[in-house]
Design an enzyme around this catalytic site. Structure first.
Site, mmCIF file in Angstrom:
data_model
loop_
_atom_site.group_PDB
_atom_site.id
_atom_site.type_symbol
_atom_site.label_atom_id
_atom_site.label_comp_id
_atom_site.label_asym_id
_atom_site.label_seq_id
_atom_site.Cartn_x
_atom_site.Cartn_y
_atom_site.Cartn_z
ATOM 1 N N GLY A 48 0.872 -1.178 0.000
ATOM 2 C CA GLY A 48 0.000 0.000 0.000
ATOM 3 C C GLY A 48 0.907 1.225 0.000
ATOM 4 N N ARG A 89 10.048 -1.298 -5.066
ATOM 5 C CA ARG A 89 8.846 -1.348 -5.905
ATOM 6 C C ARG A 89 8.765 -0.023 -6.678
ATOM 7 N NH1 ARG A 89 3.523 -3.465 -3.167
ATOM 8 N NH2 ARG A 89 3.139 -4.087 -5.321
ATOM 9 N N ASP A 237 -1.523 4.456 -6.248
ATOM 10 C CA ASP A 237 -0.088 4.342 -5.961
ATOM 11 C C ASP A 237 0.640 5.583 -6.419
ATOM 12 O OD1 ASP A 237 -1.153 1.506 -6.058
ATOM 13 O OD2 ASP A 237 0.738 1.446 -4.961
ATOM 14 N N ASN A 247 -3.211 2.745 -10.196
ATOM 15 C CA ASN A 247 -3.645 1.965 -9.029
ATOM 16 C C ASN A 247 -3.666 0.483 -9.395
ATOM 17 O OD1 ASN A 247 -4.579 1.853 -6.274
ATOM 18 N ND2 ASN A 247 -6.612 1.365 -7.055
HETATM 19 O O1 MRU Z 1 0.404 -4.088 -4.606
HETATM 20 P P1 MRU Z 1 -0.161 -3.334 -3.428
HETATM 21 O O2 MRU Z 1 -0.982 -4.186 -2.524
HETATM 22 O O3 MRU Z 1 0.893 -2.545 -2.708
HETATM 23 O O4 MRU Z 1 -1.142 -2.286 -4.107
HETATM 24 C C1 MRU Z 1 -1.806 -1.350 -3.314
HETATM 25 C C2 MRU Z 1 -2.780 -0.529 -4.058
HETATM 26 O O5 MRU Z 1 -2.933 -0.640 -5.251
HETATM 27 C C3 MRU Z 1 -3.525 0.509 -3.278
HETATM 28 O O6 MRU Z 1 -4.766 0.773 -3.847
HETATM 29 C C4 MRU Z 1 -2.697 1.812 -3.261
HETATM 30 O O7 MRU Z 1 -1.387 1.585 -2.847
HETATM 31 C C5 MRU Z 1 -3.315 2.834 -2.404
HETATM 32 S S1 MRU Z 1 -3.153 2.413 -0.724
HETATM 33 C C6 MRU Z 1 -3.826 3.608 0.240
#
Ligand code: MRU
Length: 346
Positions: A48, A89, A237, A247
Site C-alpha cells: 500500500g 517497488r 499508488d 492503481n
Molecule cells: O500491490 P499493493 O498491494 O501494494 O497495491 C496497493 C494498491 O494498489 C492501493 O490501492 C494503493 O497503494 C493505495 S493504498 C492507500
C-alpha cells in the site's frame, strides 16, 4: 484498527504487521535493519503506497543508526545506498518521496552526525504521524461526496493496512460510517492475483463492524448494472499532475464499467502520492512473479510453465475520474491546472 507500522522508541526498532499472514494470523516483523525493511516491502509483508512510504522513512532512520558514520559525508554515502536498497517497488510514488525527503533532511542538517541521526529518526516518525493526520482529513473531505446510505465499491486494500492508520479509502468509509451512524456499506472486489480485497479489506472492515460484501473482480459489471453500488472509491499508488490515476490492476476496467453505468468514480490520496513531474508514458508499472497467477495456496492452477502477463497496476485516464479526494481538498474532473492549484495550496 491497530497501527500498521510503528517506531519503537525504547529499542530503536521498527515493528510492522506482516500482511502476508492476514487474515488468519496477526504476526509482526520487528527489526533494526533497513535491509529487512527493504525485504518486507519487496515481499509485501507491508504494502500500500502510504504504508511503504512510512516504512521507507523508518528504513532510512534505521540505516542512519546502523551506519556508525563519523562524518556527514560517510552518513550521506550510507543513506544513498540505503535509499537504493529500499526502493524495491517502482510504481508507488510514496516510496521515493519518503527516501528523498529523508536524504534532504540529512543533506540540510546542521550539527553533529549524532544530531543528524536523531533528526532523521524524528523525521521518520513525523512522516508516519503526518500520514495518520492526512487520512483523517481525506475522510472528512470525502463527506461532500459520500451520502448516508451509500454503498461504496472498492478494489485492493486502501484501508488502515495500506497506510499507517485509518487508510485512504479506509478513512473515507470509516469517517462516513462514524458520521452517518453506521449507515454505509462496502462491496470489496477480491483483487486477483494477490487478493488484497478478500484478505485485507474484508478483514479490516469487518473488524470495525462495517457491512462488507466480497465479490470477485469479474462480478463488477453485474453489480453495477444491478444498481448495488452508489460510487467507486479507490486508492492510488501514484496520481499524476494530468489527473491520471495509477492503481491496482483492475482499477481501469472498473472505471470504464462505472462510466458505462453512470456510477461516480473517485480516487482518494494523500498529497504524498501526487507526482507533479512524471508524464503518463514514463510511469513504470511493476510486473510481478508469474507464479502469483499460476499458483494458488501452493498448488498450480494452470500448466506450470504457462505464459503469464502479471502487471501489478494500471493507469486510469482523467476523463474516467469524477474526482480526486485529497487531504487538502477535492478536485472534481481533474485537469493539470486544478491539480497544480491543489498541490501548491497548503
Ligand atoms: O500491490 P499493493 O498491494 O501494494 O497495491 C496497493 C494498491 O494498489 C492501493 O490501492 C494503493 O497503494 C493505495 S493504498 C492507500
Amino acid at each position: 484498527m491497530f497501527r500498521t507500522i510503528e517506531w519503537l522508541d525504547d529499542t530503536s526498532e521498527v515493528r510492522l504487521v506482516d500482511q502476508t499472514k492476514l487474515p488468519l494470523t496477526l504476526e509482526h516483523v520487528t527489526t533494526k535493519s533497513h535491509e529487512r525493511i527493504a525485504k518486507s516491502i519487496k515481499v509485501m509483508e507491508i504494502r500500500g503506497a502510504p504504508a511503504i512510504g512510512a516504512a521507507a522513512g523508518m528504513g532510512m532512520a534505521l540505516a542512519a543508526i546502523e551506519s556508525k558514520a563519523r562524518t556527514i559525508g560517510d552518513l550521506m554515502e550510507y543513506l544513498e545506498k540505503a535509499a537504493d536498497t529500499l526502493n524495491t517497488r517502482p510504481t508507488a510514488f510514496n516510496l521515493t518521496w519518503a527516501t528523498n525527503r529523508m536524504l534532504e533532511v540529512a543533506k540540510t542538517a546542521e550539527g553533529s552526525v549524532d544530531d543528524t541521526i536523531q533528526r532523521l529518526v524524528e523525521e521518520a516518525k513525523e512522516i508516519a504521524e503526518e500520514d495518520v493526520r492526512m487520512s483523517r482529513n481525506m475522510g472528512e473531505q470525502a463527506l461532500s461526496l459520500i451520502k448516508p446510505g451509500y454503498t461504496i465499491q472498492t478494489i485492493c486494500n486502501a484501508g488502515s493496512l495500506a497506510t499507517v492508520h485509518l487508510g485512504t479509502v479506509g478513512a473515507v468509509v470509516r469517517v462516513a460510517h462514524e458520521k452517518y451512524g453506521g449507515n454505509i456499506k462496502v462491496y470489496a472486489a477480491e483483487t486477483r492475483p494477490r487478493q488484497q480485497g478478500a484478505k485485507l479489506t474484508v478483514f479490516e472492515f469487518m473488524e470495525d463492524g462495517i457491512d462488507t460484501t466480497l465479490i470477485t473482480d469479474g462480478m463488477i459489471g453485474t453489480v453495477f448494472r444491478d444498481g448495488r453500488v452508489d460510487c467507486c472509491v479507490v486508492g492510488a499508488d501514484r496520481i499524476l499532475r494530468t489527473g491520471h490515476v495509477i492503481n491496482k490492476i483492475g482499477t481501469y476496467t472498473m472505471a470504464i464499467t462505472a462510466k458505462h453505468h453512470k456510477i461516480p468514480f473517485y480516487s482518494v490520496v494523500p498529497v504524498s502520492t501526487i507526482d507533479m513531474v512524471t508524464d503518463p508514458e514514463d510511469v513504470v508499472i511493476e510486473e510481478r512473479d508469474p507464479d502469483e497467477i499460476r499458483i494458488i495456496n501452493g498448488q498450480y492452477v494452470t500448466v506450470p510453465d504457462a505464459k503469464v502477463y502479471n502487471p501489478a497496476f494500471d493507469m486510469t485516464p482523467p476523463e474516467l475520474v469524477d474526482a480526486i479526494i485529497t487531504d487538502r481538498g477535492v478536485v472534481k474532473k481533474p485537469t493539470e491546472e486544478k491539480m497544480r492549484k491543489l498541490f501548491e495550496s497548503d
